[in-house]
Structure formats: C-alpha cells, structure tokens
Design a protein around this motif. Structure first.
Motif, mmCIF file in Angstrom:
data_model
loop_
_atom_site.group_PDB
_atom_site.id
_atom_site.type_symbol
_atom_site.label_atom_id
_atom_site.label_comp_id
_atom_site.label_asym_id
_atom_site.label_seq_id
_atom_site.Cartn_x
_atom_site.Cartn_y
_atom_site.Cartn_z
ATOM 1 N N LYS A 34 -5.177 -0.490 4.250
ATOM 2 C CA LYS A 34 -4.055 -1.210 3.641
ATOM 3 C C LYS A 34 -3.241 -0.280 2.741
ATOM 4 N N GLY A 35 -3.913 0.528 1.922
ATOM 5 C CA GLY A 35 -3.207 1.475 1.065
ATOM 6 C C GLY A 35 -2.468 2.538 1.854
ATOM 7 N N LEU A 36 -3.131 3.094 2.863
ATOM 8 C CA LEU A 36 -2.488 4.100 3.713
ATOM 9 C C LEU A 36 -1.242 3.525 4.390
ATOM 10 N N ASP A 127 -10.380 6.029 -1.886
ATOM 11 C CA ASP A 127 -9.542 5.158 -2.709
ATOM 12 C C ASP A 127 -8.401 5.942 -3.358
ATOM 13 N N VAL A 128 -8.697 7.103 -3.921
ATOM 14 C CA VAL A 128 -7.671 7.924 -4.570
ATOM 15 C C VAL A 128 -6.635 8.408 -3.553
ATOM 16 N N ARG A 129 -7.095 8.832 -2.394
ATOM 17 C CA ARG A 129 -6.198 9.393 -1.387
ATOM 18 C C ARG A 129 -5.343 8.328 -0.693
ATOM 19 N N SER A 130 -5.853 7.130 -0.571
ATOM 20 C CA SER A 130 -5.115 6.075 0.130
ATOM 21 C C SER A 130 -4.165 5.304 -0.778
ATOM 22 N N ASP A 131 -4.317 5.418 -2.067
ATOM 23 C CA ASP A 131 -3.504 4.670 -3.031
ATOM 24 C C ASP A 131 -2.057 5.172 -2.999
ATOM 25 N N PRO A 132 -1.095 4.284 -2.687
ATOM 26 C CA PRO A 132 0.310 4.703 -2.678
ATOM 27 C C PRO A 132 0.786 5.225 -4.034
ATOM 28 N N GLN A 135 -2.634 9.680 -4.519
ATOM 29 C CA GLN A 135 -2.269 10.810 -3.662
ATOM 30 C C GLN A 135 -1.382 10.405 -2.487
ATOM 31 N N ASN A 136 -1.361 9.134 -2.133
ATOM 32 C CA ASN A 136 -0.456 8.592 -1.118
ATOM 33 C C ASN A 136 -0.471 9.382 0.192
ATOM 34 N N LYS A 137 -1.645 9.551 0.757
ATOM 35 C CA LYS A 137 -1.760 10.298 2.015
ATOM 36 C C LYS A 137 -1.099 9.568 3.186
ATOM 37 N N GLY A 138 -0.979 8.245 3.100
ATOM 38 C CA GLY A 138 -0.248 7.507 4.136
ATOM 39 C C GLY A 138 1.223 7.871 4.127
#
Length: 183
Positions: A34-36, A127-132, A135-138
């Motif tokens: 969902k975050g990605l 969680d950190v990487r997917s959070d818009p 890190q907002n990796k998405g």
C-alpha cells in the motif's frame, strides 16, 4: 545507517506526449504494498502520466506480468512493486535474485521498468522504505520508469538508418555529374 546518507533525486522528466504506465504490485505484504503503491501513484500523477494497476501473487510473477503486458498492450513503461523479507530458508535469495534478474533482462530488451521490489532483512526496514513520507521507494521506482521512457523517446525520435539520407534538395545521387540529374 542508510537513513543518514544523502541521496540525489532527479526531477521528474517532462513530456510533450502522454505517458501510460503499468504498475504491477504484489500485495503479499499488504501494508508495505500500500505504501509503495501510494508513492508510485503520487509520482506518476505529479508527472502527468496515466497508469493502470494490476496485482500479482508475489515478486516472481511480476516480471512475467510485465512481459505479457508488453506483448499485448501499449504501455510506455512499467513499475514493479513488492517486498521480499528474509526468512529462515534460501527461498529469499531465489526470489530476490530471480525477480531482479528477470526485470533486468526485460529492461535490456528495451522495456522501461522502474524496479521497486524491496529486498530487506526485516519488516522494519520495509516499513521505512515503503513509506511515501520516508524513503518512498515506490515513488523512486515510478520516477525511474519515467526517466527511462523519456530516454527511449529521446533516442527513438532521432533519425535512424545506416548512413543513408532520403533524397532531397541537398542530396546528390550517385552517377550524377552536376547534382541535378536524377537517375
């Protein structure tokens, strides 16, 4: 620690023609997906791109879905989103390596793919990487796809050929003595 390292983020490219992107996401870890997905959608919307979203069961199915979409549709680029968290078996290495390798091979064939499949040691890292707002990796994967689309469009608009120019006013045909005689 990765959070303290500065990263350069290129601005989104601008387009004179519409861009259509397919986002392929695995909701295996639904909160991470969902975050990605939220980050990817926001980046594409900000760049004026349109997109569709399809879900696949896991990371291994994402490259196959992109290959099918490329053969049977008209997308300019693709965004691969998912997450693989290390477990107790070697399945982690298989999924990480094979999904990444398959996406890379599709890219080398000319597909414009932003790879946002996270490969992490634990859920906290995901969680950190997917959070818009983190890190907002998405969003980063979506921007990567857009940059590749821009590059492909730039080079596909260049004249192609094998050193031959079409006949025009400034072209002298072989066998012409004065440049005005056509054969």
């Amino acid at each position: 620690m990765a959070a303290s390292v500065q990263h350069t983020v290129l601005p989104a490219p601008e387009f004179d023609k519409p861009v259509k992107i397919l986002i392929v996401v695995s909701p295996y870890y639904s909160d991470i997906a969902k975050g990605l997905l939220s980050g990817a959608k926001a980046a594409l919307e900000a760049a004026g791109a349109t997109f569709e979203v399809v879900e696949m069961p896991g990371a291994l199915e994402i490259p196959t879905a992109i290959g099918i979409a490329d053969r049977h549709s008209n997308f300019d680029g693709f965004v691969a989103l998912g997450c693989v968290i290390r477990g107790e078996t070697t399945h982690y290495e298989t999924v990480c390596n094979d999904s990444s390798r398959a996406l890379q091979l599709l890219g080398l064939q000319g597909l414009c793919i932003g790879n946002g499949i996270l490969t992490v040691e634990n859920k906290a890292q995901a969680d950190v990487r997917s959070d818009p707002d983190g890190q907002n990796k998405g969003g980063g994967a979506a921007l990567a796809a857009l940059h590749l689309v821009a590059l492909a469009r730039k080079w596909s608009s260049s004249p192609s050929g094998i050193g031959f120019k079409p006949q025009g006013a400034d072209t002298i045909m072989a066998g012409s003595l004065d440049g005005n005689t056509t054969l």
